[in-house]
Design an enzyme around this catalytic site. Structure first.
Site, mmCIF file in Angstrom:
data_model
loop_
_atom_site.group_PDB
_atom_site.id
_atom_site.type_symbol
_atom_site.label_atom_id
_atom_site.label_comp_id
_atom_site.label_asym_id
_atom_site.label_seq_id
_atom_site.Cartn_x
_atom_site.Cartn_y
_atom_site.Cartn_z
ATOM 1 N N ARG A 262 0.839 -1.201 0.000
ATOM 2 C CA ARG A 262 0.000 0.000 0.000
ATOM 3 C C ARG A 262 0.872 1.248 0.000
ATOM 4 N NH1 ARG A 262 -4.725 -1.717 4.398
ATOM 5 N NH2 ARG A 262 -5.214 -3.717 3.389
ATOM 6 N N ARG A 277 2.305 1.108 10.231
ATOM 7 C CA ARG A 277 1.787 1.488 8.904
ATOM 8 C C ARG A 277 2.928 1.404 7.889
ATOM 9 N NH1 ARG A 277 -3.044 4.000 8.070
ATOM 10 N NH2 ARG A 277 -3.142 4.665 10.234
ATOM 11 N N GLU A 349 -6.067 -0.802 15.877
ATOM 12 C CA GLU A 349 -6.696 -1.765 14.963
ATOM 13 C C GLU A 349 -5.726 -2.867 14.558
ATOM 14 O OE1 GLU A 349 -7.890 -2.099 10.320
ATOM 15 O OE2 GLU A 349 -7.891 -0.089 11.198
ATOM 16 N N SER A 352 -10.027 -5.666 10.528
ATOM 17 C CA SER A 352 -11.311 -5.076 10.132
ATOM 18 C C SER A 352 -12.131 -6.168 9.489
ATOM 19 C CB SER A 352 -11.094 -3.949 9.118
ATOM 20 O OG SER A 352 -11.334 -2.700 9.675
ATOM 21 N N ARG A 390 1.136 -6.207 12.817
ATOM 22 C CA ARG A 390 0.564 -5.601 14.026
ATOM 23 C C ARG A 390 0.458 -6.628 15.160
ATOM 24 N NH1 ARG A 390 -3.560 -0.692 12.404
ATOM 25 N NH2 ARG A 390 -2.204 0.207 10.808
#
Length: 423
Positions: A262, A277, A349, A352, A390
């Site tokens: 990403r 991130r 987070e 999701s 994560r």
């Protein structure tokens, strides 16, 4: 993609649901497109009927030996006009498709109202954050202190937001991936799949990344327009593009480990330190394609499958229901699972889990054969089970001691024999 019939028949409902996202739907623009389409279509149908009648009359005149030149000229004039109408109709339909592709999914009735992250609603918590008698370090200080995390080397090799893992930390990442895949395949009933890490534009359009989020993708320069996948959701969901599933095959449950890529174009300045991130990271993804009437029950099930990994790892977490203003583009409802990070002193987070209803399936034409009826669109769901990087962060920070050593969770020790701590 939203159902065009719904926009035509219930515009007030569509406008109200989109307003939950903070979006004002351009109803006037849509109405104008519809009026132009109807006008062109009506005129085209009228001229086609006129041409058919004239062609039939020409045949009759010829059979009678009567000159039909004038009538043939009229048919040619009609043909020329029909060609122009066809071109105009294609342009309007292209504008309509672009309009539809720009619209996000409608939030489900159970989605909380709100403008952003601060309005998300906590659903439940699991575990109690550990009380530490010392000031906890964050994962960067812990990893670098053990000589297992090297961000400088990654920056030299590639650039910012990449990482190099070494020794037992690299091994821990591999163990986590294997552990997650084993639980989901052996206990939760998912079929493991291996998929390409490069996809085409049709695949990204089918799951909703294109055209809206092109800047968040890594496009490859080459002979063919390929993209690096932002998540396994894209290739896995596309396994059923342009297909019709039999009732006995449902629900489809897939689990897939891939790297994810990403650009984080919309996240400038956020989480620049460490593994939170990254431009490249590992993820184990859960994807289900299901009968519509079961999709919300299966969303709860899928979310529980992701939670099971955190429970096995004995990591405290909470589940929140995203409000309308924080929903992803394609989702009708989303649960975020947030893990406790002592180094940050807050929940972050780690997964999701979303129900997209028929939004993706309509783009993909992923359908199922209804007994005694016509094929209908499936509902698609997915969720991280879990984001591996994560999870690494959560283990480093939750299993640290005052000396900076990291204990291995009991669930992972069979995957890393002879080790009780990272070393």
């Amino acid at each position: 993609m939203l159902d065009l019939k719904l926009l035509r028949q219930e515009p007030d409902f569509v406008a109200q649901r989109l307003s939950m996202r903070g979006l004002r739907w351009d109803r006037e623009g849509f109405a104008d497109l519809e009026a132009r389409r109807k006008s062109l279509q009506t005129e085209s149908e009228k001229l086609q009927a006129e041409r058919n009648a004239s062609s039939k009359r020409i045949g009759q005149l010829r059979a009678q030996g009567v000159d039909s030149t004038e009538l043939m000229q009229q048919v040619q004039t009609v043909n020329t006009r029909l060609q122009a109408l066809e071109q105009a109709l294609q342009e309007v339909q292209g504008e309509m498709e672009a309009h539809l592709l720009s619209l996000p999914n409608l939030p489900h009735d159970s989605v909380p109202e709100g403008a952003g992250e601060e309005d998300n609603v906590e659903v439940r918590r699991y575990g109690t954050p550990r009380t530490m008698s010392f000031t906890p370090k964050d994962h960067v200080d812990l990893g670098e202190g053990l000589g297992l995390l090297d961000l400088e080397a990654a920056a030299k090799i590639t650039g910012a937001r990449f990482s190099v893992l070494k020794g037992s930390l690299a091994r821990l990442q591999r163990a986590l991936i294997q552990f997650m895949l084993d639980v989901h395949t052996q206990e939760h009933g998912y079929t493991e799949v291996y998929v390409p890490y490069l996809v085409n534009e049709d695949s990204l359009r089918g799951t909703g990344q294109l055209p809206k989020f092109a800047e968040d993708l890594f496009a490859l320069k080459g002979e063919r327009p390929y993209y690096l996948i932002p998540t396994a959701e894209v290739p896995v969901t596309n396994l059923l593009r342009d297909s019709i599933s039999e009732e006995a095959e449902l629900p489809h449950r897939f689990v897939c480990h891939t790297p994810c890529f990403r650009s984080e174009a919309g996240a400038y300045g956020k989480d620049t330190r460490g593994l939170i991130r990254q431009h490249q990271f590992e993820k184990v993804e859960l994807v289900q394609l299901v009968r519509p009437e079961r999709s919300y029950a299966l969303l709860e099930e899928l979310t529980a499958h992701a939670e099971a990994i955190l429970k096995r790892l004995e990591l405290p977490y909470r589940v929140v229901s995203l409000c309308g203003g924080d929903l992803g583009f394609s989702a009708a409802k989303t649960y975020d699972i947030e893990v406790w990070l002592p180094g940050q002193g807050r929940y972050r987070e780690i997964s999701s889990c979303s129900n997209f209803e028929a939004f993706q399936a309509r783009r993909l034409q992923a359908r199922w054969r209804v007994p005694g009826g016509k094929p209908e669109l499936l509902h698609t769901l997915n969720g991280s089970g879990l984001a591996v990087g994560r999870t690494l962060v959560a283990i480093l920070e939750n299993y640290q001691d005052e000396a900076g050593r990291i204990a291995l969770p009991q669930a992972l020790r069979p995957y890393m024999p002879q080790l009780s701590h990272l070393e």
